[in-house]
Design a protein around this motif. Structure first.
Motif, mmCIF file in Angstrom:
data_model
loop_
_atom_site.group_PDB
_atom_site.id
_atom_site.type_symbol
_atom_site.label_atom_id
_atom_site.label_comp_id
_atom_site.label_asym_id
_atom_site.label_seq_id
_atom_site.Cartn_x
_atom_site.Cartn_y
_atom_site.Cartn_z
ATOM 1 N N LEU A 28 0.815 -1.212 0.000
ATOM 2 C CA LEU A 28 0.000 0.000 0.000
ATOM 3 C C LEU A 28 0.853 1.269 0.000
ATOM 4 C CD1 LEU A 28 -2.695 -1.093 2.630
ATOM 5 C CD2 LEU A 28 -2.779 -1.280 0.137
ATOM 6 N N VAL A 29 2.088 1.146 -0.437
ATOM 7 C CA VAL A 29 3.009 2.273 -0.340
ATOM 8 C C VAL A 29 2.501 3.493 -1.108
ATOM 9 C CG1 VAL A 29 4.401 1.524 -2.330
ATOM 10 C CG2 VAL A 29 5.454 2.905 -0.531
ATOM 11 N N ASP B 42 -1.548 3.508 4.275
ATOM 12 C CA ASP B 42 -0.500 2.569 3.877
ATOM 13 C C ASP B 42 -0.329 1.415 4.852
ATOM 14 O OD1 ASP B 42 0.578 3.899 6.032
ATOM 15 O OD2 ASP B 42 2.466 4.452 5.016
ATOM 16 N N PHE B 43 -1.377 1.103 5.626
ATOM 17 C CA PHE B 43 -1.274 -0.006 6.576
ATOM 18 C C PHE B 43 -2.521 -0.885 6.471
ATOM 19 C CE2 PHE B 43 -3.242 3.514 8.824
ATOM 20 C CZ PHE B 43 -4.304 2.924 9.522
ATOM 21 N N SER B 44 -2.389 -2.097 6.975
ATOM 22 C CA SER B 44 -3.476 -3.062 6.923
ATOM 23 C C SER B 44 -3.268 -4.084 8.033
ATOM 24 C CB SER B 44 -3.497 -3.778 5.566
ATOM 25 O OG SER B 44 -2.433 -4.703 5.475
ATOM 26 N N ILE C 61 -6.520 -6.672 -0.257
ATOM 27 C CA ILE C 61 -5.639 -5.573 0.144
ATOM 28 C C ILE C 61 -4.825 -5.131 -1.073
ATOM 29 C CG2 ILE C 61 -3.733 -4.857 1.618
ATOM 30 C CD1 ILE C 61 -4.737 -6.818 3.725
ATOM 31 N N SER C 62 -5.133 -3.953 -1.584
ATOM 32 C CA SER C 62 -4.441 -3.397 -2.735
ATOM 33 C C SER C 62 -4.556 -1.879 -2.667
ATOM 34 C CB SER C 62 -5.071 -3.893 -4.041
ATOM 35 O OG SER C 62 -6.304 -3.240 -4.280
ATOM 36 N N PRO C 63 -3.684 -1.152 -3.374
ATOM 37 C CA PRO C 63 -3.815 0.309 -3.374
ATOM 38 C C PRO C 63 -5.185 0.781 -3.831
ATOM 39 C CG PRO C 63 -1.686 -0.331 -4.260
ATOM 40 C CD PRO C 63 -2.466 -1.601 -4.083
ATOM 41 N N LEU C 64 -5.773 0.108 -4.815
ATOM 42 C CA LEU C 64 -7.077 0.520 -5.314
ATOM 43 C C LEU C 64 -8.158 0.351 -4.255
ATOM 44 C CD1 LEU C 64 -9.043 1.415 -7.512
ATOM 45 C CD2 LEU C 64 -9.120 -0.963 -8.311
ATOM 46 N N ARG D 80 -4.834 6.234 11.151
ATOM 47 C CA ARG D 80 -3.850 6.270 12.233
ATOM 48 C C ARG D 80 -2.507 5.710 11.734
ATOM 49 N NH1 ARG D 80 -5.287 6.777 17.697
ATOM 50 N NH2 ARG D 80 -7.439 6.352 17.110
ATOM 51 N N ARG D 81 -1.899 6.411 10.788
ATOM 52 C CA ARG D 81 -0.674 5.922 10.152
ATOM 53 C C ARG D 81 0.497 5.884 11.123
ATOM 54 N NH1 ARG D 81 -0.028 8.670 4.263
ATOM 55 N NH2 ARG D 81 1.758 7.248 4.313
ATOM 56 N N ASP D 82 0.459 6.702 12.175
ATOM 57 C CA ASP D 82 1.562 6.736 13.127
ATOM 58 C C ASP D 82 1.547 5.541 14.073
ATOM 59 O OD1 ASP D 82 -0.816 7.663 14.229
ATOM 60 O OD2 ASP D 82 0.210 8.848 15.764
#
Length: 415
Positions: free
Chosen positions: A47-48, A53-55, A198-201, A215-217
């Motif tokens: 997911l960069v 960008d997390f899962s 799980i994909s960017p799309l 909550r990317r942090d």
């Protein structure tokens, strides 16, 4: 349990469980991590390029090692399903020739199916032309292929069905399996759900709906059902397959059971593409139908495995429904604090955890729950540590986009 319980249907039991989850790629590992409240949320290199960008990814799963060369002909959603089905098949000791394969069915649903395969092959078409597209693209990606693959792998010649009711899919599959067994069309059914979305799309699309946590942090803390600081769900993936069979067949085979399947209920909100009815009437109707089908009263229920995905609106509505029906009499947990939201696989995974709670007298905690949201009523949320209590009757809730509501009722084999 209600004293006027009717016996108009043959008893159905769960005799096998298989799981591939973010908490672990087999049932024992997943159960231990879930009981320990170990959240699976992590930064995901897939997911960069996505805003989130997390899962909650599946780890410890090597498709080539587990499935050999045949893995190359499968989308991950089928790989997960086949590995989970194999574990359930072995757990239930279905091999040995004492069952008529024409009376063993498969009901295995998915919400998104082989999206990764479509994306990959679409990119090939655009970059290199038609001859670069894999001839197996369609049979790898279509939604029914996981169920078909399981039936082919084990030579099961009963009904092979796939269902899609969004995030209620796994529970809907169990309900359909129960119907097949009660109707006498099958003696045994392998049922569940699988997802590899799980994909960017997909991540970006859900984020555009404002459905995902940002909550990317601290991704491990992002899935926090019922909590004051919940801000959306975390994408998960994996599969769960349960072996349901007529109790008389299980006894004849000398098999013990995890739990009895007492009832099932479903309804439609008929309200909105993505939002649940604010009054919760659709969810409550499915719950009441399931209780009625099981011939149990709300006061009989020990455990509610909530759908609770960690979204502000959805958790609050479900919590009010739980309060309306059960008050504080039932313990409530959401295992999505550990696994994230596994979409079409979620209901099957949560039913499997519920069956294990019944078998072991142990309720997993709601991971990351720290402070009750101001909009969450005083229901009895299990958190912090697992709770050791006998579980006689339990319900597992699943609610999906489009207003699909599905509830399964499980009971102890001792009642």
């Amino acid at each position: 349990m209600s004293s006027d319980r009717q016996h108009s249907h043959p008893d159905v039991v769960i005799t096998g469980i298989g799981m591939v989850t973010p908490a672990g790629a087999d049932t024992d590992t997943a159960w231990k991590a879930t009981c320990a409240g170990q959240p699976a949320g992590a930064t995901d290199p897939r997911l960069v390029r996505a805003p989130v960008d997390f899962s909650c990814p599946v780890t410890g799963f090597d498709a080539d090692e587990l499935l050999g060369v045949e893995a190359r002909r499968m989308d991950p959603f089928t790989q997960y399903a086949l590995v989970a089905a194999r574990e359930a098949y072995i757990d239930a000791q279905l091999a040995g020739g004492d069952l008529d394969p024409s009376r063993v069915g498969v009901v295995l649903g998915t919400g998104v199916a082989g999206l990764g395969t479509w994306q990959e092959q679409g990119a090939r078409l655009g970059a290199r032309g038609a001859r670069a597209v894999n001839p197996l693209t369609v049979p790898k990606a279509i939604g029914n292929i996981a169920a078909a693959t399981v039936s082919m792998k084990f030579g099961l010649r009963g009904p092979s069905l796939s269902v899609a009711t969004a995030c209620a899919t796994g529970t809907t599959a169990l309900g359909l399996a129960l119907d097949l067994l009660r109707a006498g069309r099958c003696d045994v059914v392998l049922a569940g759900g699988t997802e590899a979305a799980i994909s960017p799309l997909v991540s970006t699309a859900f984020d555009r709906l404002k459905a995902l946590s940002r909550r990317r942090d601290a991704p491990a803390l992002a899935s926090r059902p019922f909590d004051e600081h919940r801000d959306g769900f975390v994408l998960g993936e994996g599969a769960a397959v349960l072996v349901l069979e007529r109790a008389a067949v299980a006894r004849a085979r000398g098999r013990s059971a995890y739990a009895r399947v007492l009832g099932y209920g479903e309804s439609s909100d008929a309200y909105h593409l993505t939002a649940p009815r604010p009054d919760g009437q659709g969810a409550q109707l499915a719950l009441q139908k399931a209780l009625d089908d099981a011939h149990v009263r709300p006061s009989d229920v020990t455990l509610v495995n909530a759908h609770a995905t960690s979204t502000p609106q959805g958790d609050a509505i479900e919590a009010r429904v739980i309060e309306n029906l059960f008050g504080r009499n039932a313990a409530v947990t959401s295992t999505k604090g550990v696994t994230g939201h596994m979409l079409g696989a979620a209901g099957a995974v949560e039913a499997a955890f519920t069956a294990l709670s019944i078998k072991q007298g142990l309720i997993p905690p709601t991971a990351n729950f720290q402070t009750r949201g101001a909009d969450i009523p005083e229901i009895d949320i299990v958190h912090g540590t697992p709770r050791h209590i006998p579980v006689s009757i339990a319900v597992s809730n699943s609610f999906g986009f489009g207003g699909h509501n599905a509830v399964i009722v499980l009971g102890s084999t001792k009642t």
